[in-house]
Design a protein around this motif. Structure first.
Motif, mmCIF file in Angstrom:
data_model
loop_
_atom_site.group_PDB
_atom_site.id
_atom_site.type_symbol
_atom_site.label_atom_id
_atom_site.label_comp_id
_atom_site.label_asym_id
_atom_site.label_seq_id
_atom_site.Cartn_x
_atom_site.Cartn_y
_atom_site.Cartn_z
ATOM 1 N N GLY A 129 12.039 28.196 12.422
ATOM 2 C CA GLY A 129 10.847 27.937 13.468
ATOM 3 C C GLY A 129 11.425 28.562 14.682
ATOM 4 O O GLY A 129 12.429 28.607 14.776
ATOM 5 N N SER A 130 10.096 28.689 15.653
ATOM 6 C CA SER A 130 10.480 28.995 16.895
ATOM 7 C C SER A 130 10.386 27.869 17.842
ATOM 8 O O SER A 130 9.442 27.259 17.749
ATOM 9 C CB SER A 130 9.275 29.935 17.268
ATOM 10 N N VAL A 131 11.101 27.943 18.797
ATOM 11 C CA VAL A 131 11.031 26.884 19.906
ATOM 12 C C VAL A 131 10.984 27.322 21.131
ATOM 13 O O VAL A 131 11.781 28.419 21.736
ATOM 14 C CB VAL A 131 12.373 25.983 19.772
ATOM 15 N N THR A 132 10.138 26.619 21.892
ATOM 16 C CA THR A 132 10.269 26.990 23.597
ATOM 17 C C THR A 132 10.734 25.862 24.390
ATOM 18 O O THR A 132 10.297 24.760 24.241
ATOM 19 C CB THR A 132 8.549 27.314 23.778
ATOM 20 N N VAL A 133 11.443 26.147 25.271
ATOM 21 C CA VAL A 133 12.009 25.260 26.244
ATOM 22 C C VAL A 133 11.690 25.558 27.684
ATOM 23 O O VAL A 133 11.255 26.639 28.015
ATOM 24 C CB VAL A 133 13.627 25.166 26.020
ATOM 25 N N ALA B 105 21.791 27.341 22.903
ATOM 26 C CA ALA B 105 21.261 26.547 21.692
ATOM 27 C C ALA B 105 22.222 26.886 20.729
ATOM 28 O O ALA B 105 21.832 26.754 19.329
ATOM 29 C CB ALA B 105 19.917 27.295 21.204
ATOM 30 N N SER B 106 23.411 27.118 20.850
ATOM 31 C CA SER B 106 24.478 27.341 19.882
ATOM 32 C C SER B 106 24.887 26.122 18.881
ATOM 33 O O SER B 106 25.151 26.302 17.951
ATOM 34 C CB SER B 106 26.125 27.817 20.447
ATOM 35 N N ALA B 107 24.358 24.813 19.367
ATOM 36 C CA ALA B 107 24.599 23.429 18.699
ATOM 37 C C ALA B 107 23.835 23.802 17.399
ATOM 38 O O ALA B 107 24.232 22.990 16.216
ATOM 39 C CB ALA B 107 24.220 22.418 19.324
ATOM 40 N N VAL B 108 22.716 24.531 17.225
ATOM 41 C CA VAL B 108 21.910 24.487 16.133
ATOM 42 C C VAL B 108 21.989 25.937 15.652
ATOM 43 O O VAL B 108 21.384 26.190 14.460
ATOM 44 C CB VAL B 108 20.567 24.224 16.381
ATOM 45 N N GLY B 109 22.959 26.694 16.049
ATOM 46 C CA GLY B 109 23.358 27.955 15.541
ATOM 47 C C GLY B 109 22.467 29.169 16.321
ATOM 48 O O GLY B 109 22.463 30.392 15.565
ATOM 49 N N ALA B 110 21.384 28.755 17.300
ATOM 50 C CA ALA B 110 20.791 30.019 17.726
ATOM 51 C C ALA B 110 21.295 30.883 18.687
ATOM 52 O O ALA B 110 20.915 31.674 19.276
ATOM 53 C CB ALA B 110 19.481 29.272 18.267
ATOM 54 N N VAL C 57 15.301 29.184 15.547
ATOM 55 C CA VAL C 57 16.184 28.228 14.702
ATOM 56 C C VAL C 57 16.477 29.107 13.569
ATOM 57 O O VAL C 57 15.640 29.384 12.726
ATOM 58 C CB VAL C 57 15.500 26.675 14.454
ATOM 59 N N PRO C 58 17.921 29.213 13.371
ATOM 60 C CA PRO C 58 18.252 30.230 12.131
ATOM 61 C C PRO C 58 17.665 29.421 10.884
ATOM 62 O O PRO C 58 17.764 28.022 10.583
ATOM 63 C CB PRO C 58 19.772 30.035 12.093
ATOM 64 N N PRO C 59 17.493 30.019 9.939
ATOM 65 C CA PRO C 59 17.027 29.704 8.423
ATOM 66 C C PRO C 59 18.148 28.864 7.791
ATOM 67 O O PRO C 59 17.774 27.874 6.953
ATOM 68 C CB PRO C 59 16.725 30.654 7.410
ATOM 69 N N SER C 60 19.496 28.967 8.286
ATOM 70 C CA SER C 60 20.542 28.126 7.761
ATOM 71 C C SER C 60 20.724 26.971 8.415
ATOM 72 O O SER C 60 21.539 26.282 7.929
ATOM 73 C CB SER C 60 21.684 29.013 7.587
ATOM 74 N N VAL D 46 15.046 18.316 17.004
ATOM 75 C CA VAL D 46 15.313 17.717 15.716
ATOM 76 C C VAL D 46 14.955 18.789 14.560
ATOM 77 O O VAL D 46 13.962 19.179 14.737
ATOM 78 C CB VAL D 46 14.444 16.482 15.729
ATOM 79 N N VAL D 47 15.928 19.004 13.784
ATOM 80 C CA VAL D 47 15.488 20.003 12.474
ATOM 81 C C VAL D 47 15.287 19.235 11.527
ATOM 82 O O VAL D 47 15.966 18.231 11.076
ATOM 83 C CB VAL D 47 16.799 21.145 12.507
ATOM 84 N N THR D 48 14.235 19.482 10.947
ATOM 85 C CA THR D 48 13.884 18.937 9.525
ATOM 86 C C THR D 48 13.588 19.735 8.368
ATOM 87 O O THR D 48 13.523 20.952 8.743
ATOM 88 C CB THR D 48 12.449 17.916 9.598
ATOM 89 N N LEU D 49 13.774 19.244 6.991
ATOM 90 C CA LEU D 49 13.679 20.181 5.994
ATOM 91 C C LEU D 49 12.413 20.575 5.899
ATOM 92 O O LEU D 49 11.789 21.786 5.306
ATOM 93 C CB LEU D 49 14.106 19.471 5.039
#
Length: 169
Positions: free
Chosen positions: A44-48, A63-68, A88-91, A115-118
């Motif tokens: 998904g795409s995130v705006t800050v 956003a390297s904590a989430v891998g972006a 947000v990366p698919p992984s 928050v990343v959810t499935l």
């Protein structure tokens, strides 16, 4: 009377004490990194955005904590806000991740949570509270309910009519 005066005095004192604090809490609200949406699925795409960098300010986002990885927040948002986007990366694994932005001028750092959810949770349908509207999702149940009410009303009217005539029940 004294109790009322004490209550009013206490309320006035609380307002006097929290009034200045409420302003500083509101001002501090502009120093957070706002993340939209706050909950996202992998890919998904995130705006800050933030107003912490001032009018025309830019920031480097992390956003390297989430891998972006890193992204840029540029001016152009409303009310002197700097905004940026990342994917947000698919992984990405489910969890809460801290997103950070550092203002180019002054080096001020602001933080926000993602928050990343499935699965994306989209609200739909009606809330089943046991109390509520006459029109539910099932027309057969609605018709049965209306029929039951009509029978009850007719029976009650008939019983009241018999009682008024003196026939007894």
């Amino acid at each position: 009377m004294r109790r009322t005066v004490r209550l009013l005095t206490g309320a006035a004192l609380a307002a006097a004490v929290t009034g200045p604090l409420a302003g500083s809490v509101y001002a501090a609200g502009g120093t957070r990194l706002e993340v939209h949406p706050s909950s996202v699925v992998p890919g998904g795409s995130v705006t800050v955005g933030t107003a912490a960098c001032g009018d025309g300010g830019t920031a480097d986002g992390d956003a390297s904590a989430v891998g972006a990885g890193h992204f840029t927040l540029a001016p152009g948002g409303h009310e002197g806000r700097a905004t940026g986007r990342f994917e947000v990366p698919p992984s990405a694994q489910p969890g809460t991740y801290e997103i950070v932005a550092r203002c180019s001028r002054g080096g001020r750092e602001v933080h926000g949570d993602l928050v990343v959810t499935l699965t994306a949770v989209q609200p739909r349908g009606s809330v089943k509270t046991g109390v509520g509207g006459a029109l539910g999702p099932d027309p057969v149940q609605t018709a049965a309910g209306v029929a039951a009410l009509a029978v009850a009303a007719a029976g009650g009217t008939w019983l009241l009519h018999r009682r008024a005539r003196g026939d007894g029940i």
